[in-house]
Enzyme design. Structure first.
Site, PDB file in Angstrom:
ATOM      1  N   GLU A  13       3.856 -18.027 -17.304  1.00  0.00           N
ATOM      2  CA  GLU A  13       3.795 -19.301 -16.231  1.00  0.00           C
ATOM      3  C   GLU A  13       2.718 -18.883 -15.017  1.00  0.00           C
ATOM      4  O   GLU A  13       2.479 -17.425 -14.978  1.00  0.00           O
ATOM      5  CB  GLU A  13       5.450 -18.762 -15.686  1.00  0.00           C
ATOM      6  CG  GLU A  13       5.465 -19.325 -14.085  1.00  0.00           C
ATOM      7  CD  GLU A  13       5.353 -20.693 -13.919  1.00  0.00           C
ATOM      8  OE1 GLU A  13       5.912 -21.473 -14.780  1.00  0.00           O
ATOM      9  OE2 GLU A  13       4.743 -21.242 -13.041  1.00  0.00           O
ATOM     10  N   CYS A  62       9.300 -33.528 -19.729  1.00  0.00           N
ATOM     11  CA  CYS A  62       9.728 -34.573 -18.704  1.00  0.00           C
ATOM     12  C   CYS A  62       8.898 -35.807 -18.892  1.00  0.00           C
ATOM     13  O   CYS A  62       9.164 -36.572 -17.952  1.00  0.00           O
ATOM     14  CB  CYS A  62       9.830 -33.887 -17.417  1.00  0.00           C
ATOM     15  SG  CYS A  62       8.210 -33.161 -16.725  1.00  0.00           S
TER      16      CYS A  62
HETATM   17  C1  LIG Z   1       8.726 -28.159 -16.260  1.00  0.00           C
HETATM   18  S1  LIG Z   1       8.543 -26.541 -15.513  1.00  0.00           S
HETATM   19  C2  LIG Z   1       9.493 -25.763 -16.478  1.00  0.00           C
HETATM   20  C3  LIG Z   1       9.992 -24.414 -16.031  1.00  0.00           C
HETATM   21  C4  LIG Z   1      11.104 -23.724 -17.085  1.00  0.00           C
HETATM   22  N1  LIG Z   1      10.895 -23.993 -18.416  1.00  0.00           N
HETATM   23  C5  LIG Z   1      12.473 -24.339 -16.657  1.00  0.00           C
HETATM   24  O1  LIG Z   1      13.113 -24.747 -17.347  1.00  0.00           O
HETATM   25  O2  LIG Z   1      12.826 -23.870 -15.622  1.00  0.00           O
HETATM   26  C6  LIG Z   1       6.867 -26.328 -15.694  1.00  0.00           C
HETATM   27  C7  LIG Z   1       6.472 -24.847 -15.360  1.00  0.00           C
HETATM   28  O3  LIG Z   1       5.038 -24.920 -15.794  1.00  0.00           O
HETATM   29  C8  LIG Z   1       4.220 -24.266 -14.951  1.00  0.00           C
HETATM   30  N2  LIG Z   1       2.887 -24.587 -15.070  1.00  0.00           N
HETATM   31  C9  LIG Z   1       2.297 -25.582 -14.971  1.00  0.00           C
HETATM   32  N3  LIG Z   1       0.949 -25.492 -15.558  1.00  0.00           N
HETATM   33  C10 LIG Z   1       0.890 -24.198 -15.938  1.00  0.00           C
HETATM   34  C11 LIG Z   1      -0.308 -23.572 -16.539  1.00  0.00           C
HETATM   35  N4  LIG Z   1      -1.447 -24.048 -16.846  1.00  0.00           N
HETATM   36  N5  LIG Z   1      -0.055 -22.126 -16.994  1.00  0.00           N
HETATM   37  C12 LIG Z   1       1.095 -21.615 -16.711  1.00  0.00           C
HETATM   38  N6  LIG Z   1       2.174 -22.341 -16.380  1.00  0.00           N
HETATM   39  C13 LIG Z   1       1.967 -23.601 -15.682  1.00  0.00           C
HETATM   40  C14 LIG Z   1       4.720 -24.489 -13.664  1.00  0.00           C
HETATM   41  O4  LIG Z   1       4.565 -24.046 -12.436  1.00  0.00           O
HETATM   42  C15 LIG Z   1       6.326 -24.764 -13.923  1.00  0.00           C
HETATM   43  O5  LIG Z   1       7.113 -23.571 -13.588  1.00  0.00           O
END
Ligand SMILES: C[S@@+](CC[C@H](N)C(=O)[O-])C[C@H]1O[C@@H](n2cnc3c(N)ncnc32)[C@H](O)[C@@H]1O
Length: 451
Positions: free
Chosen positions: A332, A408
């Site tokens: 993350e 989503c």
């Molecule tokens: C839809 S959330 C999912 C969080 C987790 N799976 C949950 O159910 O609580 C997407 C996550 O991806 C992270 N994120 C977005 N782009 C990213 C990247 N390029 N590399 C790593 N993490 C990323 C965001 O910060 C966010 O926490």
């Protein structure tokens, strides 16, 4: 019903996307945008209303951008969400006709969110009737952005998205601010004191309130925070941010705890999850549990698998499945969320997880693979934009036996699935309704490596 909650009409072979209507309405339209292949329009006169319509229950419906589907019944909403997933997978993902498990409905169709973010503005949105009347209106607002208007805020009287004491906290902050002449922000001139108010409520009963102000005026700020502390004993975490930046994001700023603990706890199957002010946590806690159970079930874990949990947030899925896996590696890019993820393992006595902060595109390299081994199962839960093309390619190269893709946004998910179809076959599809009264739909897809 087409994408983004708009409806589709046709006129002389032209496709027209129409907002603020229901499928089956008979309307006169005003064209608002003309593109090469389609038009956009708004209704100007209703000849007949659709049978699918129901009476919206919120006084702000139609102006507020929050719950745009309140005018169609819940069963109809579910039907269109299921269809949205099917259409995207077939048209964009070229998945072919696959049975889709019926969408998992939400038991709560109101007061289901655990997080809301309200904005202060000294330039509140006025309705046409208000403008046409001679009355003077208080232009201070604490509420939500008018769709597509960064500078216009609708003052919210009651919001049906978050349970008590959310509405009372917001109204009380507004009243205190008015009484003490605290200046609401002006987003065009970039002046004023109060910027935004975040309320997070956990299923353990914990309540976090974060007040963002533009500059340091400790007397005014302490007055407001003390007011909240005295009047709302439910608040277990009262925090503030001094944000002099051009925007309201505070991931790069210090969040200061004024009262209580600097985090709240969510609970799931006896696991406790610590959620800090900067951490992502699924905004519908009850449905998050349903989503995670489906994800774990699709992952088909037996206890011997190496699992990569990509876009892990505060490590919720990683920790949720850890007991059924050999080890789980979460990645993350929000560093503080990774700290929460590690803490969430330790407070739950989970010892087979590892978490890394960084962009997945950079982190998933050969050294990482050598250190953690070939994944048997990859769980991926990217933001609305979907996965970066390089990450999708990487997944194709990694050849994990199974991929569980939680999304989503079925459109970007379908785009990524098409690329993954080079090596993977879609086995199961299960939409989940995390956001009743909106067009948003979550979708879980199980992919298996082709023989
Ligand atoms: C839809 S959330 C999912 C969080 C987790 N799976 C949950 O159910 O609580 C997407 C996550 O991806 C992270 N994120 C977005 N782009 C990213 C990247 N390029 N590399 C790593 N993490 C990323 C965001 O910060 C966010 O926490």
């Amino acid at each position: 019903m087409a994408a983004e909650g708009k409806c589709l009409a046709r006129h002389e072979n032209l496709v027209i996307f129409v907002k603020d209507v229901a499928p089956g309405d008979v309307v006169d339209l005003k064209i608002t945008k003309q593109k090469k292949n389609f038009l956009e329009a708004s209704p100007v006169y209703f000849h007949a209303y659709s049978d699918l319509r129901v009476e919206p229950f919120c006084e702000h419906f139609g102006v507020c951008g929050g719950c745009k589907w309140q005018h169609i019944g819940y069963e109809t909403q579910l039907f269109f969400k299921q269809k949205q997933v099917k259409d995207n997978l077939e048209r964009i993902g070229k998945i072919g006709v696959k049975p889709i498990i019926p969408i998992k409905a939400s038991n709560k169709t109101a007061y289901y969110r655990n997080k809301l973010e309200y904005t202060f503005s000294n330039n509140s949105w006025l309705t046409t009737e208000q403008i046409q009347s001679d009355q003077e209106y208080d232009r201070n607002a604490l509420g939500f952005h008018i769709p597509a208007r960064f500078d216009k805020i609708l003052d919210i009287k009651h919001c049906y998205l978050q349970p008590d004491p959310s509405n009372n906290i917001r109204l009380s902050v507004r009243q205190h601010a008015k009484l003490h002449n605290l200046v609401f922000f002006n987003m065009v001139k970039m002046e004023g004191f109060l910027r935004n108010l975040i309320i997070r409520m956990a299923n353990t009963g914990d309540v976090m309130v974060i007040v963002q102000v533009y500059y340091e005026d400790m007397l005014a700020l302490t007055g407001l925070l003390e007011h909240l502390k005295i009047n709302f004993s439910e608040i277990t975490s009262l925090q503030y941010v001094i944000n002099g930046k051009g925007n309201e994001t505070f991931h790069d700023l210090e969040v200061i705890c004024f009262h209580g603990e600097p985090y709240i706890h969510e609970e799931m199957e006896g696991l406790r999850f610590r959620v800090g002010p900067k951490s992502f946590y699924q905004t519908n806690s009850d449905q998050a549990y349903e989503l995670y159970k489906i994800t774990r079930d699709f992952a088909g874990l037996t206890g011997s698998e190496v699992v990569y949990d990509l876009y892990t947030g505060a490590g919720t899925i990683a920790n949720f499945v850890a007991h059924q896996a050999k080890k789980v590696i979460g990645v993350e890019y929000v560093a503080s969320a990774i700290e929460d993820a590690k803490l969430n393992s330790s407070i739950n006595n989970i010892n087979n997880t590892k978490f890394y902060a960084g962009d997945i595109k950079e982190v998933l390299n050969d050294t990482f693979m050598q250190e953690h081994g070939q994944p048997d199962v990859i769980i991926t839960d990217p933001p609305r934009a979907g996965m970066h093309p390089e990450v999708v390619e990487k997944l194709n190269q990694l050849r994990a036996n199974r991929i569980v893709y939680v999304s989503c946004n079925p459109a970007t998910q379908a785009r990524d699935l098409e690329v993954l179809s080079a090596h993977y076959e879609v086995i199961k599809i299960q939409p989940v309704d995390m956001f009743p009264q909106t067009h948003h739909v979550e979708n879980v897809v199980l992919l298996e490596l082709k023989a």
